[in-house]
Design an enzyme around this catalytic site. Structure first.
Site, PDB file in Angstrom:
ATOM      1  N   ASP A  17      57.213  23.176  18.439  1.00  8.52           N
ATOM      2  CA  ASP A  17      57.513  21.986  17.641  1.00  8.52           C
ATOM      3  C   ASP A  17      56.358  21.680  16.689  1.00  8.52           C
ATOM      4  O   ASP A  17      55.204  21.973  16.997  1.00  8.52           O
ATOM      5  CB  ASP A  17      57.761  20.801  18.594  1.00  8.52           C
ATOM      6  CG  ASP A  17      58.424  19.628  17.883  1.00  8.52           C
ATOM      7  OD1 ASP A  17      58.950  19.822  16.764  1.00  8.52           O
ATOM      8  OD2 ASP A  17      58.403  18.520  18.443  1.00  8.52           O
TER       9      ASP A  17
ATOM     10  N   HIS B 233      57.698  26.740   8.951  1.00 11.64           N
ATOM     11  CA  HIS B 233      58.389  27.714   9.792  1.00 11.64           C
ATOM     12  C   HIS B 233      57.797  29.112   9.583  1.00 11.64           C
ATOM     13  O   HIS B 233      57.611  29.880  10.522  1.00 11.64           O
ATOM     14  CB  HIS B 233      59.883  27.735   9.474  1.00 11.64           C
ATOM     15  CG  HIS B 233      60.563  26.420   9.740  1.00 11.64           C
ATOM     16  ND1 HIS B 233      60.335  25.691  10.879  1.00 11.64           N
ATOM     17  CD2 HIS B 233      61.468  25.699   9.011  1.00 11.64           C
ATOM     18  CE1 HIS B 233      61.075  24.579  10.840  1.00 11.64           C
ATOM     19  NE2 HIS B 233      61.745  24.558   9.716  1.00 11.64           N
TER      20      HIS B 233
ATOM     21  N   LEU C  64      57.184  43.010  28.861  1.00 12.57           N
ATOM     22  CA  LEU C  64      57.459  41.586  28.639  1.00 12.57           C
ATOM     23  C   LEU C  64      58.895  41.417  28.161  1.00 12.57           C
ATOM     24  O   LEU C  64      59.353  42.158  27.297  1.00 12.57           O
ATOM     25  CB  LEU C  64      56.501  41.030  27.561  1.00 12.57           C
ATOM     26  CG  LEU C  64      56.725  39.574  27.134  1.00 12.57           C
ATOM     27  CD1 LEU C  64      56.319  38.599  28.245  1.00 12.57           C
ATOM     28  CD2 LEU C  64      55.934  39.240  25.860  1.00 12.57           C
TER      29      LEU C  64
HETATM   30  C1  FPP Z   1      60.451  22.894  15.281  1.00 11.07           C
HETATM   31  O1  FPP Z   1      59.638  22.297  14.304  1.00 11.07           O
HETATM   32  C2  FPP Z   1      60.639  24.307  14.999  1.00 11.07           C
HETATM   33  C3  FPP Z   1      61.815  24.869  14.617  1.00 11.07           C
HETATM   34  C4  FPP Z   1      63.065  24.102  14.466  1.00 11.07           C
HETATM   35  C5  FPP Z   1      61.914  26.308  14.283  1.00 11.07           C
HETATM   36  C6  FPP Z   1      61.067  27.258  15.059  1.00 11.07           C
HETATM   37  C7  FPP Z   1      60.926  28.517  14.279  1.00 11.07           C
HETATM   38  C8  FPP Z   1      59.812  29.269  14.178  1.00 11.07           C
HETATM   39  C9  FPP Z   1      58.594  28.994  14.942  1.00 11.07           C
HETATM   40  C10 FPP Z   1      59.729  30.429  13.236  1.00 11.07           C
HETATM   41  C11 FPP Z   1      60.645  31.522  13.455  1.00 11.07           C
HETATM   42  C12 FPP Z   1      60.650  32.033  14.820  1.00 11.07           C
HETATM   43  C13 FPP Z   1      61.122  33.241  15.142  1.00 11.07           C
HETATM   44  C14 FPP Z   1      61.190  33.647  16.560  1.00 11.07           C
HETATM   45  C15 FPP Z   1      61.572  34.163  14.127  1.00 11.07           C
HETATM   46  P1  FPP Z   1      60.217  21.080  13.459  1.00 11.07           P
HETATM   47  O2  FPP Z   1      60.764  21.620  12.184  1.00 11.07           O
HETATM   48  O3  FPP Z   1      61.179  20.291  14.280  1.00 11.07           O
HETATM   49  O4  FPP Z   1      58.892  20.271  13.200  1.00 11.07           O
HETATM   50  P2  FPP Z   1      58.746  18.692  13.026  1.00 11.07           P
HETATM   51  O5  FPP Z   1      59.114  18.068  14.343  1.00 11.07           O
HETATM   52  O6  FPP Z   1      57.301  18.535  12.682  1.00 11.07           O
HETATM   53  O7  FPP Z   1      59.664  18.275  11.916  1.00 11.07           O
END
Ligand code: FPP
Length: 246
Positions: A24, A41, A135
């Site tokens: 997050d 991201h 893993l």
């Molecule tokens: C939450 O942060 C994160 C996500 C919704 C996406 C997670 C994706 C990645 C880490 C990159 C791609 C991963 C792979 C495995 C290819 P948020 O956008 O909710 O952050 P915020 O709470 O600060 O708005």
């Protein structure tokens, strides 16, 4: 370098066999830099690499990452397509190294909602890493825990209807066996980044006795040191599973 923390982990002994992570804070990381959210991201992808390598170094057996929830489909179309492109890019870039490293990738969630290109990428990475023995990397994509439990209930109901199961046979084990995570033990440790104190519809059944570790670090800033810190914290916990200590 994180060798100091790794040495401490090895000295302590018990490494969590299954680590789950709610990644997050990507959006906030980007906002702090006045960048559009997809930049967060993209940076978050590097943290995925760090944590996968950290798990390999520490001897974690299963890593389950919450990459995209069912609820995330309600985000703006531009952010969804950026995330899907990133998933395809991650797979294209990493599949060879993951295979070399002995990582077996599985994608958990409602994959029928994925666009054809994303679904093809997911099937490719699963196929090409299938032999990995060091893993298991579970990527939860289009995943929500309540939807997973509703699916398990539907699958059991179908078996009752076609006569292969008795209603009395529906117990905890029967439900567990219908979850996406059926092949693996429950997570020993859940890490959530960016300081939020919620489960966000992630592995609600599986986390019943999991140790929780919340860090204020935003996901794109995470390195293997943060993973090692979490493991060290875990090693200091007393797990009782609802019982008392002898
Ligand atoms: C939450 O942060 C994160 C996500 C919704 C996406 C997670 C994706 C990645 C880490 C990159 C791609 C991963 C792979 C495995 C290819 P948020 O956008 O909710 O952050 P915020 O709470 O600060 O708005």
């Amino acid at each position: 370098m994180a060798a100091d923390l790794l040495a401490l982990i090895r000295m302590n002994g018990s490494v969590p066999a299954h680590v789950a992570v709610i990644m997050d804070g990507n959006g906030r990381w980007a906002q702090e830099r006045h960048l559009p959210r997809p930049f967060g991201h993209r940076e978050g992808m590097k943290a995925v690499r760090e944590v996968v390598e950290g798990c390999l170094e520490a001897g974690v057996e299963v890593l389950t990452l919450f990459a995209f929830s069912e609820e995330n489909w309600q985000r703006p179309a531009s952010e969804i397509s950026a995330l899907m492109r990133l998933l395809e890019e991650y797979i294209a870039k990493e599949v060879h190294e993951l295979r070399e490293q002995g990582v077996a990738v599985h994608v958990l969630g409602e994959r029928s909602r994925l666009a054809p290109a994303a679904r093809a990428a997911v099937e490719r990475v699963e196929r090409e890493t299938a032999g990995g023995l060091r893993l298991v990397l579970n990527l939860c994509i289009s995943y929500s825990s309540r939807a997973e439990l509703a699916r398990a209930a539907r699958l059991l109901a179908e078996e009752v209807l076609d006569g292969t199961r008795q209603v009395d046979d529906i117990d905890e084990e029967a439900i567990r066996a219908k979850l996406y995570t059926a092949p693996w033990r429950d997570p020993d440790l859940l890490i959530r980044t960016s300081g939020e104190l919620r489960l966000s519809n992630f592995l609600l059944w599986q986390l019943a006795y999991t140790e929780l570790y919340i860090t204020p670090v935003l996901w794109p800033d995470v390195t293997r040191r943060d993973l090692f810190q979490a493991i060290l914290d875990y090693q200091g916990r007393e797990r009782r599973f609802g019982k008392v200590t002898a």
